[in-house]
Design an enzyme around this catalytic site. Structure first.
Site, PDB file in Angstrom:
ATOM      1  N   GLU A 267     -17.157  -1.389   0.894  1.00 20.59           N
ATOM      2  CA  GLU A 267     -15.763  -1.177   1.284  1.00 20.59           C
ATOM      3  C   GLU A 267     -15.694  -1.070   2.801  1.00 20.59           C
ATOM      4  O   GLU A 267     -16.547  -0.418   3.416  1.00 20.59           O
ATOM      5  CB  GLU A 267     -15.183   0.130   0.717  1.00 20.59           C
ATOM      6  CG  GLU A 267     -14.935   0.186  -0.760  1.00 20.59           C
ATOM      7  CD  GLU A 267     -14.344   1.537  -1.187  1.00 20.59           C
ATOM      8  OE1 GLU A 267     -13.909   2.326  -0.309  1.00 20.59           O
ATOM      9  OE2 GLU A 267     -14.338   1.804  -2.405  1.00 20.59           O
ATOM     10  N   GLU A 316      -1.806   0.517  -2.863  1.00 19.95           N
ATOM     11  CA  GLU A 316      -1.832   1.190  -4.170  1.00 19.95           C
ATOM     12  C   GLU A 316      -1.043   2.490  -4.054  1.00 19.95           C
ATOM     13  O   GLU A 316      -1.515   3.464  -3.473  1.00 19.95           O
ATOM     14  CB  GLU A 316      -3.279   1.467  -4.587  1.00 19.95           C
ATOM     15  CG  GLU A 316      -4.108   0.208  -4.773  1.00 19.95           C
ATOM     16  CD  GLU A 316      -5.574   0.531  -5.025  1.00 19.95           C
ATOM     17  OE1 GLU A 316      -5.907   0.931  -6.153  1.00 19.95           O
ATOM     18  OE2 GLU A 316      -6.371   0.382  -4.080  1.00 19.95           O
ATOM     19  N   LYS A 319      -2.323   6.324  -5.054  1.00 20.28           N
ATOM     20  CA  LYS A 319      -3.491   6.966  -4.464  1.00 20.28           C
ATOM     21  C   LYS A 319      -3.067   8.142  -3.588  1.00 20.28           C
ATOM     22  O   LYS A 319      -1.950   8.194  -3.076  1.00 20.28           O
ATOM     23  CB  LYS A 319      -4.304   5.960  -3.631  1.00 20.28           C
ATOM     24  CG  LYS A 319      -4.904   4.816  -4.443  1.00 20.28           C
ATOM     25  CD  LYS A 319      -6.036   4.132  -3.713  1.00 20.28           C
ATOM     26  CE  LYS A 319      -7.273   4.990  -3.736  1.00 20.28           C
ATOM     27  NZ  LYS A 319      -8.459   4.292  -3.218  1.00 20.28           N
ATOM     28  N   GLU A 324      -4.286   6.529   2.015  1.00 18.05           N
ATOM     29  CA  GLU A 324      -5.050   5.707   1.071  1.00 18.05           C
ATOM     30  C   GLU A 324      -4.193   4.637   0.399  1.00 18.05           C
ATOM     31  O   GLU A 324      -4.724   3.688  -0.170  1.00 18.05           O
ATOM     32  CB  GLU A 324      -5.669   6.602  -0.006  1.00 18.05           C
ATOM     33  CG  GLU A 324      -6.785   7.493   0.489  1.00 18.05           C
ATOM     34  CD  GLU A 324      -8.135   6.806   0.477  1.00 18.05           C
ATOM     35  OE1 GLU A 324      -8.286   5.819  -0.258  1.00 18.05           O
ATOM     36  OE2 GLU A 324      -9.021   7.250   1.223  1.00 18.05           O
TER      37      GLU A 324
END
Length: 364
Positions: A267, A316, A319, A324
């Site tokens: 990541e 997203e 999250k 995040e």
């Protein structure tokens, strides 16, 4: 008989064309085919898995990281040429470590049932906190999954993804790095497992987090844009935090008996909102520079491309914390937030154009 020189010329031209094409493909595969993109699903407004895999194909993204087996995503990946890094969630570690039969069942259901999917790695656990109760299940779970894959005659590597916070990043130069003593009871058998199975160690690498947590870190040092070395470690010079992190990991792994164990960046990314200097433009700079930078290795291990996965394909919205939620390359409506230069797209187009032109000349 007068046509023989002409035919010889054409054959020579075709041979040269084929050799050049092979050379171009070699360059493409070694310098540009190292980038994948993570596919997180913690959002209530995301496209269907089929649409997402179509988006990967449309953008010529050839590697994907899934954090857990998702039937719809795996079905959509059938028959594609996308290599899959498949995660086994932390919540499953205890049951998989406790029973070989559980591991066999997991592999049968989530891997062997998809013979048309190109699995690259099975990642057992993600950022398992080595101080918590789950850590003792990690290596036994990895071993059981490895056994299950071997029994199924599937040559897929097994690894795990760690957080670089198990190292003293920034407190010592990379050449003096080692893992924190309290984590060695877990890390030493983990590294032995990886060495014995010739599997890489996956590391989640976030210069943004180091930058955001330390007001003394310069932005250009985090973005690969510093014009001169910021850190000098003996004969090695560092212009960016990314290389410092990786070379710190390399040294720590060597000290733990890992030798030249390969490191995969599982990541890395930069958010576009929710934190310090989290803008679309800065994220664009970071990720485009990341794509280019990983082709050349690090000061400690120069010249070897670093397999890297950008976090993540979409924002997203479920999250936490808020920052995040904003790492996505695309909005949920599949529109890109910014242009990212997967440079092999340009090379592929040029190869296709060159072949079409030379084929036409040969026919003529």
């Amino acid at each position: 008989m007068a046509e023989i020189p002409f035919l010889a010329s054409k054959c020579g031209f075709m041979t040269s064309t084929i050799l050049l094409f092979c050379l171009l493909l070699t360059i493409l595969n070694t310098s540009s085919a190292q980038i994948g993109v993570c596919y997180g699903m913690l959002g209530d407004n995301l496209p269907s898995p089929q649409e997402v895999i179509d988006l990967y194909n449309q953008n010529d993204i050839r590697r994907i990281r899934l954090y857990s087996p998702d039937e719809a995503a795996l079905q959509a990946l059938k028959g594609t040429n996308i290599e899959v890094v498949l995660g086994l969630p932390n919540a499953d570690l205890q049951s998989i470590s406790a029973s070989q039969a559980n591991a066999d069942s997991w592999v049968q259901k989530n891997v062997k049932s998809y013979p048309d999917v190109k699995f690259r790695y099975i990642v057992v656990g993600n950022e398992v906190l080595f101080a918590d109760s789950l850590s003792k299940f990690l290596v036994p779970a990895m071993q059981n999954i490895q056994n299950a894959l071997a029994a199924a005659k599937l040559g897929i590597k097994v690894s795990t993804a760690i957080d670089y916070e198990i190292l003293e990043i920034g407190f010592v130069p990379p050449s003096m790095a080692s893992f924190k003593a309290e984590y060695k009871p877990i890390l030493n058998p983990l590294i032995s497992f990886l060495v014995n199975n010739q599997a890489p160690l996956l590391v989640n690498v976030y210069p943004y987090l180091i930058y955001a947590d330390n007001p003394n870190i310069r932005l250009d040092y985090a973005l690969f844009t510093a014009s001169s070395p910021v850190l000098v470690d003996s004969s090695l010079q560092y212009n960016n935090i990314f290389d410092v992190i990786l070379d710190t990991v390399y040294t720590a792994v060597e000290r733990a008996g890992g030798g030249h164990l390969e490191i995969v960046v599982s990541e890395s990314g930069w958010p576009t909102a929710g934190g310090i200097n989290t803008t679309v433009e800065i994220a664009r700079i970071y990720n485009n520079n990341l794509v280019q930078h990983v082709k050349g290795g690090t000061p400690k291990r120069p010249g070897k491309p670093i397999e890297t996965y950008i976090f993540t394909i979409f924002d997203e919205n479920l999250k936490t914390p808020d920052v995040e939620q904003h790492y996505g390359l695309f909005l949920p409506n599949k529109q890109p937030k910014y242009h990212i230069n997967f440079s092999d797209l340009i090379m592929r187009c040029r190869i296709k154009y060159y072949l079409s032109e030379t084929s036409a000349n040969i026919v003529e």
